[in-house]
Scaffold this motif. Structure first.
Motif, PDB file in Angstrom:
ATOM      1  N   UNK A   1      -8.264  -5.279  -0.925  1.00 19.71           N
ATOM      2  CA  UNK A   1      -8.054  -4.558  -2.742  1.00 19.71           C
ATOM      3  C   UNK A   1      -6.378  -4.779  -2.381  1.00 19.71           C
ATOM      4  N   UNK A   2      -5.697  -4.545  -3.620  1.00 19.44           N
ATOM      5  CA  UNK A   2      -4.027  -4.208  -3.843  1.00 19.44           C
ATOM      6  C   UNK A   2      -3.888  -2.598  -3.925  1.00 19.44           C
ATOM      7  N   UNK A   3      -2.479  -1.696  -3.334  1.00 17.95           N
ATOM      8  CA  UNK A   3      -3.112  -0.262  -3.364  1.00 17.95           C
ATOM      9  C   UNK A   3      -1.395  -0.240  -3.433  1.00 17.95           C
ATOM     10  N   UNK A   4      -0.968   0.781  -4.492  1.00 14.45           N
ATOM     11  CA  UNK A   4      -0.229   1.178  -4.298  1.00 14.45           C
ATOM     12  C   UNK A   4       1.119   1.231  -3.272  1.00 14.45           C
ATOM     13  N   UNK A   5       2.042   1.188  -2.885  1.00 14.92           N
ATOM     14  CA  UNK A   5       2.662   1.283  -1.688  1.00 14.92           C
ATOM     15  C   UNK A   5       3.783   1.997  -1.754  1.00 14.92           C
ATOM     16  N   UNK A   6       4.278   2.938  -2.359  1.00  7.97           N
ATOM     17  CA  UNK A   6       5.769   3.244  -2.474  1.00  7.97           C
ATOM     18  C   UNK A   6       6.064   4.062  -0.350  1.00  7.97           C
ATOM     19  N   UNK A   7       7.635   3.195  -0.159  1.00  8.20           N
ATOM     20  CA  UNK A   7       7.947   3.236   1.277  1.00  8.20           C
ATOM     21  C   UNK A   7       7.367   3.148   2.209  1.00  8.20           C
ATOM     22  N   UNK A   8       6.394   1.819   1.497  1.00 17.27           N
ATOM     23  CA  UNK A   8       6.096   1.086   2.825  1.00 17.27           C
ATOM     24  C   UNK A   8       6.628  -0.178   3.091  1.00 17.27           C
ATOM     25  N   UNK A   9       7.969  -0.600   2.153  1.00 17.06           N
ATOM     26  CA  UNK A   9       8.434  -2.094   1.553  1.00 17.06           C
ATOM     27  C   UNK A   9       9.334  -2.244   2.974  1.00 17.06           C
TER      28      UNK A   9
END
Length: 379
Positions: free
Chosen positions: A192-200
């Motif tokens: 699956x693909x999820x949003x990842x703000x703050x995980x870069x």
């Protein structure tokens, strides 16, 4: 009965490369650099999501050898600080890239990465045909190979002196010509693909679980890929049921759950093949299978893209030597593929043996030792 449409265009080349992913593009670049005329046949337009987003630091070596390091940096990869493991125990362990002499690992958008390599192949003189799929493949009347493929503009014909099969796990051209595969396991991934703000700035996480293991990695564009790896017979049919299984298994993986909790799912889990396999005849009669078409690694190795590039380079060298009249070039390549695969199996067995918390569970019992040739299945 209607007759097949005649080809709307025809091409002739020293080498036809079937598949324009990292392996095929690497082979095309190397062959073009060696002065060979090359045509690449690629099914996609490089516009869909692809799995395989984490690259180890060692990927710099084949990218530099291919002369595409600057192109790679220009396509926007994100540096990866390392890999965190929850394996063999609940506590996290870290494999940091900070001391690696070749630099950090990388998180990439695979579609963009693959398109960059294809553009580099075209810039070196290879003809890259996208949205084109093989329909038939056979021997030419005067030797070499003939291919008919479907393109957006209609059927096309292609004649080539040699063939590189870089079509991935399916390796359909070689299968049609009698090549089978040895199959070690039935591993699949629910991705699956999820949003990842703050995980870069976070690296890859690998976490063992009762019936498989988890892999998560941020990728450019504010997304994170999250895959639950298990065996095909443990996965129900139907996308909805697989999505439900993905969520149930996520609940039991505390490190992965903590990383993903509260994040919106952008693309629901889909199933991809991830099993370990070896083609029985990697190269013969003017053709060479490369990358996943030759041998597939357990993704636990973290070396998939790196090995794909190296395999493309190795196949290109073998095919070029074959065309120069070396009668043993393809045999040496086949032996190399088999030797590398044996080493990969041994490393795979050692890594899985480190996880002892779920002895007796089918997934782990199937991976407690190195399989013997008699225990492999053939497809």
């Amino acid at each position: 009965m209607s007759r097949p449409r005649p080809p709307s265009a025809s091409y002739a080349a020293d080498v036809a490369v079937l598949g324009g992913g990292p392996t095929g593009a690497a082979a095309a670049i190397a062959l073009a650099e060696a002065g060979r005329s090359v045509v690449v046949v690629e099914r996609s337009r490089y516009d869909s999501a692809r799995v395989g987003e984490a690259l180890p630091p060692e990927v710099r070596t084949p990218l530099a050898e291919l002369g595409v390091w600057d192109r790679f940096l220009a396509c926007g990869p994100s540096p990866s600080p390392g890999v965190a493991y929850a394996w063999g125990e609940h506590a996290l362990k870290y494999h940091d890239f900070i001391l690696n002499p070749v630099g950090p690992g990388w998180a990439v958008d695979r579609a963009r990465f693959d398109a960059m390599l294809a553009a580099a192949a075209a810039a070196r003189g290879a003809r890259v045909l996208t949205a084109t799929r093989p329909l038939s493949l056979g021997r030419g009347p005067a030797g070499g190979w003939t291919l008919v493929a479907a393109s957006p503009d209609g059927p096309i014909g292609l004649r080539a002196r040699a063939l590189v099969d870089a079509t991935g796990r399916a390796s359909s051209p070689v299968r049609r010509l009698g090549g089978g595969r040895l199959v070690v396991d039935r591993l699949v991934g629910l991705v699956a693909f999820l949003e990842a703000s703050g995980m870069e700035d976070r690296g890859t996480l690998v976490e063992a679980a009762e019936d498989g293991w988890w892999y998560t990695a941020p990728i450019p564009g504010g997304k994170v890929a999250a895959a639950f790896m298990t065996d095909a017979d443990m996965v129900p049919k139907g996308r909805a049921a697989r999505g439900a299984l993905w969520r149930v298994r996520l609940h039991g993986a505390c490190e992965t759950r903590g990383r993903l909790e509260g994040r919106r799912v952008l693309i629901e889990p889909g199933m991809v093949l991830a099993n370990t396999t070896l083609i029985k005849r990697p190269a013969w009669d003017g053709r060479a299978a490369a990358g996943d078409a030759a041998a597939t690694l357990d993704p636990l190795s973290g070396q998939g893209i790196h090995r794909a590039l190296c395999s493309g380079l190795d196949a290109a060298r073998a095919v070029d030597a074959h065309l120069r009249g070396d009668p043993w070039a393809l045999s040496r390549y086949s032996l190399q593929v088999a030797s590398d695969f044996a080493a990969d199996l041994a490393e795979r067995a050692r890594f899985y043996a480190r996880e002892r918390r779920w002895r007796g569970r089918p997934f782990w019992e199937r991976r407690t030792g190195r399989p013997s040739p008699g225990g492999l299945t053939v497809s």
